[in-house]
Design an enzyme around this catalytic site. Structure first.
Site, short mmCIF file in Angstrom:
data_model
loop_
_atom_site.label_atom_id
_atom_site.label_comp_id
_atom_site.label_asym_id
_atom_site.label_seq_id
_atom_site.Cartn_x
_atom_site.Cartn_y
_atom_site.Cartn_z
N GLU A 306 -14.30 -2.13 -6.42
CA GLU A 306 -13.95 -1.86 -7.81
C GLU A 306 -15.10 -2.20 -8.77
O GLU A 306 -14.89 -2.80 -9.82
CB GLU A 306 -12.67 -2.62 -8.20
CG GLU A 306 -11.46 -2.18 -7.40
CD GLU A 306 -10.17 -2.84 -7.84
OE1 GLU A 306 -9.15 -2.17 -7.90
OE2 GLU A 306 -10.20 -4.05 -8.14
N ASP A 378 -2.06 -2.85 -2.13
CA ASP A 378 -2.32 -3.68 -3.30
C ASP A 378 -1.03 -4.26 -3.86
O ASP A 378 -0.58 -3.85 -4.93
CB ASP A 378 -3.03 -2.85 -4.38
CG ASP A 378 -3.53 -3.70 -5.55
OD1 ASP A 378 -3.57 -4.93 -5.40
OD2 ASP A 378 -3.88 -3.13 -6.59
N GLU A 406 2.82 -8.26 -10.98
CA GLU A 406 2.09 -7.07 -11.42
C GLU A 406 2.83 -5.78 -11.14
O GLU A 406 2.95 -4.92 -12.02
CB GLU A 406 0.72 -7.05 -10.73
CG GLU A 406 -0.11 -5.82 -11.04
CD GLU A 406 -1.40 -5.81 -10.24
OE1 GLU A 406 -2.14 -4.83 -10.36
OE2 GLU A 406 -1.66 -6.78 -9.49
#
Length: 696
Positions: A306, A378, A406
């Site tokens: 990333e 993820d 999240e």
């Protein structure tokens, strides 16, 4: 609330039906004062007994021979009363963080002894005793020996120090005000207490996304994420007080570091891990940190992922990258936690981590821990367990879990993660081979568990009172992964909400039913994932439904849905041992909860219960939304049985959760219908030409 402002979470220490007997045993305390950790012990006993006994305990500088009973806390070497009641051999055999609690008779007095081989063990033992008493359990005939199963039990903060923002944080600004250090807030003490009470022994205080501005300072406002400045001398000096505070509670401080740091602000023209100058730079930096923080835990590194720099930038591999840092930390007993979240070069991130790291098994330095997320994608509401676990026997591995919510409602929705984590920990990595469950992989030195935490400066710490249970449950499982979720839930509910049977039963049911509901209304079940909105870089919210945005993950087309991560597709199933690979590779034997993760199937493919894939997706979405409404009603039944502040806060959160669950349901079922053109057999999903009044 502690200090009149912040919530005490599970450390409320309320009087209960056993408090009278506690007063007879523990009103007098003889506790060692030999080390800073023991100051924390005495402070906690003072706080705890003030609530549990309804009075301040009397602290003695010697054994209170005139008392009928007392509590003694210390090591046999320091306190004769302890050595009289517990053999030194029993204590010396304990793990460094283990403890022993025993009821004994001493010179005619009935006493309770808390002892350990180290001061850290005394901290954990004290919190254990206070939890035992908070749960109303008797002190008679105590004979408790506890040692942590996992040596490393760490929380990873994704805090951006100089903005005080928190990536994936849903509870206000960062707890830590780095600009004001070394001044210490009482908030830090309260947080250290919460962590130590559940056995946490390490904390990474800044974000893994430690992007560094250009040399000319350009883009500093946008690139400064994780606080790369913390490696600078002026900030290392600021951190000394914070490290000392956590040290009192047995917690070591760690830092996230940017792999490109030597090049970006070290006046070097490279960060190549094979360059001797880089070796020297990291060694000098480790020496400097150790001078400031003698018990420094080490570095957490996100590399080659990333946009983060890593060894690939220099034609090196992850062993080269991790080991240069490990050699720098080795003289100081520091450790590198090297994240395996690497996926930029492959179209399906599920495949890359195993392909990247398994060939490197046995090459990492002894003080490197490869930190692997529980699943290959993820932190989705449900994923298969990463195939890396069980396949790298010569490498120290760490399990990375996400405590913060999240992808599970971001602490607006109630979602209890402990049952999810238990599913991971109990997973057998090789059922026809060595048969090692995930929970058994982290018992050796150098292995452990890391949790991505997200508490903030909100008075309730987590943004949702019920989300406190995830931090509590993480710590308890990190200490002892054999604990069942029922035990952990019962402990948390009783300590947080008291001993009213109706409250205990209702809150317990809500917690246990919350995760399956979130899976259903945010994915439709069957192993789908990434159905949420992402948006512009740095602006992603991961909260709203947007299934059309991630076709590469759910694989929805006119002919079917799911991703062929099998031997006929990208071969991902073959990364597992043979027995697991065979089960996942065949849709007839693949578990339904993961079916579409591994297989692209026709919309009208029939499942074992006779329903089609698309009908099951419809049903699950509706069931999840209905369950959210039921959970809200269950909570509302507690009106008047819980303090108004917490009751109203959680009730408002449930109102929002119901609205959003219905929104997710409607978005997903419309998407499934649009792609499949298969009507809902139960008439709940409108056809394309139906009016808005049809109930969509």
């Amino acid at each position: 609330m502690s200090g009149g402002k912040y919530d005490d979470c599970w450390l409320r220490y309320a009087e209960n039906g056993t408090s009278k007997s506690y007063r007879e045993r523990c009103s007098n305390v003889y506790a060692s004062v030999e080390a800073p950790e023991l100051g924390a012990v005495r402070d906690e006993l003072r706080r705890g007994f003030r609530g549990l006994l309804g009075r301040e305990p009397h602290f003695w500088q010697h054994p209170p021979r005139s008392a009928d009973g007392f509590l003694a806390v210390g090591t046999p070497a320091e306190m004769e009363v302890v050595s009289d009641c517990v053999s030194s051999e029993a204590v010396e055999s304990l793990d460094d963080e283990g403890f022993l609690i025993r009821t004994a008779d001493w010179e005619g007095a009935e006493i309770v002894v808390v002892t350990a081989s180290t001061d850290r063990g005394l901290v954990y033992g004290t919190f254990y005793l206070l939890r035992h008493m908070s749960l109303g359990r008797p002190l008679d005939s105590l004979d408790v020996v506890r040692e942590p199963t996992n040596a490393e039990r760490i929380v990873n903060h994704w805090d951006n120090p100089f903005r005080r923002s928190v990536e994936r944080g849903y509870a206000g600004p960062s707890i830590f005000d780095f600009e004001r250090l070394p001044d210490l807030r009482e908030r830090y003490v309260d947080y250290a207490r919460l962590l130590a009470s559940v056995g946490i022994n390490g904390i990474v205080v800044n974000n893994v996304n430690t992007q560094i501005p250009n040399r000319d300072g350009a883009n500093e406002a946008t690139n400064e994420l994780g606080g790369w400045q913390l490696l600078e001398t002026r900030y290392l000096e600021k951190l000394t007080g914070l490290a000392a505070l956590f040290r009192r509670y047995g917690i070591r401080l760690y830092l996230s570091v940017n792999f490109g740091a030597p090049e970006k602000f070290g006046d070097l023209d490279t960060a190549d891990p094979c360059d001797d100058r880089i070796e020297q730079w990291w060694a000098a930096k480790a020496d400097e940190i150790h001078e400031c923080i003698p018990d420094f835990g080490g570095f957490l590194v996100k590399a080659d992922s990333e946009g983060q720099p890593g060894p690939y930038n220099y034609d090196a591999d992850h062993v080269n990258g991790a080991n240069v840092l490990a050699r720098a930390l080795e003289p100081h007993s520091g450790r590198v936690w090297w994240r395996a979240f690497v996926y930029d070069s492959h179209e399906d991130r599920a495949v890359q981590q195993y392909n990247t790291f398994e060939p490197l098994d046995g090459e990492f330095h002894e003080n490197v821990t490869v930190q692997v997320k529980n699943g290959p994608i993820d932190f989705q509401p449900r994923e298969p367990v990463s195939p890396v676990f069980g396949q790298m026997p010569e490498t120290n591995l760490g399990l990375e879990l996400q405590i913060t919510g999240e992808y599970t409602g971001q602490h607006v929705h109630a979602c209890y993660h402990v049952p999810m984590w238990k599913e991971v920990l109990e997973f057998d990595t090789d059922p026809e081979g060595r048969g090692r469950r995930v929970k058994n992989l982290f018992t050796e030195e150098g292995t452990g568990i890391a949790g991505v935490s997200g508490p903030g400066d909100d008075p309730n710490w987590t943004g949702h009172y019920l989300a406190q249970a995830n931090l509590y449950g993480y710590g308890r499982l990190a200490w002892n992964p054999d604990l069942d979720d029922e035990t952990i839930t019962d402990e948390w509910v009783r300590q947080t909400f008291g001993d009213d049977p109706a409250v205990i039963e209702t809150v317990t049911d809500i917690m246990h039913d919350s995760w399956p509901a979130v899976i259903d209304y945010t994915t439709g079940g069957l192993g789908l994932l990434h159905m949420m909105y992402n948006g512009e870089a740095r602006l992603e919210n991961h909260y709203d439904p947007s299934p059309e945005e991630w076709p590469g993950y759910h694989g929805a087309t006119e002919d079917g849905i799911g991703k062929d991560r099998n031997s006929k597709g990208n071969g991902y199933t073959q990364q597992y041992p043979a027995a697991l690979a065979a089960g996942y590779d065949d849709p007839e034997t693949c578990p339904n909860e993961l079916l579409l993760f591994f297989h692209h199937l026709p919309w009208e493919y029939e499942l074992e219960d006779g329903r089609t894939v698309v009908q099951t997706l419809y049903d699950n979405c509706f069931a999840g939304a209905a369950e959210a409404e039921r959970l809200r009603d269950e909570w509302n039944s507690l009106d008047g049985k819980i303090d108004d502040e917490r009751f109203r806060h959680i009730a408002e959160r449930f109102d929002e959760q119901v609205v959003q669950a219905e929104r997710w349901r409607d978005t997903l079922v419309a998407f499934f219908y649009e792609r499949s053109s298969v009507p809902d057999q139960r008439g709940r999903v409108p056809s394309a030409d139906a009016s808005d009044e049809s109930g969509a």
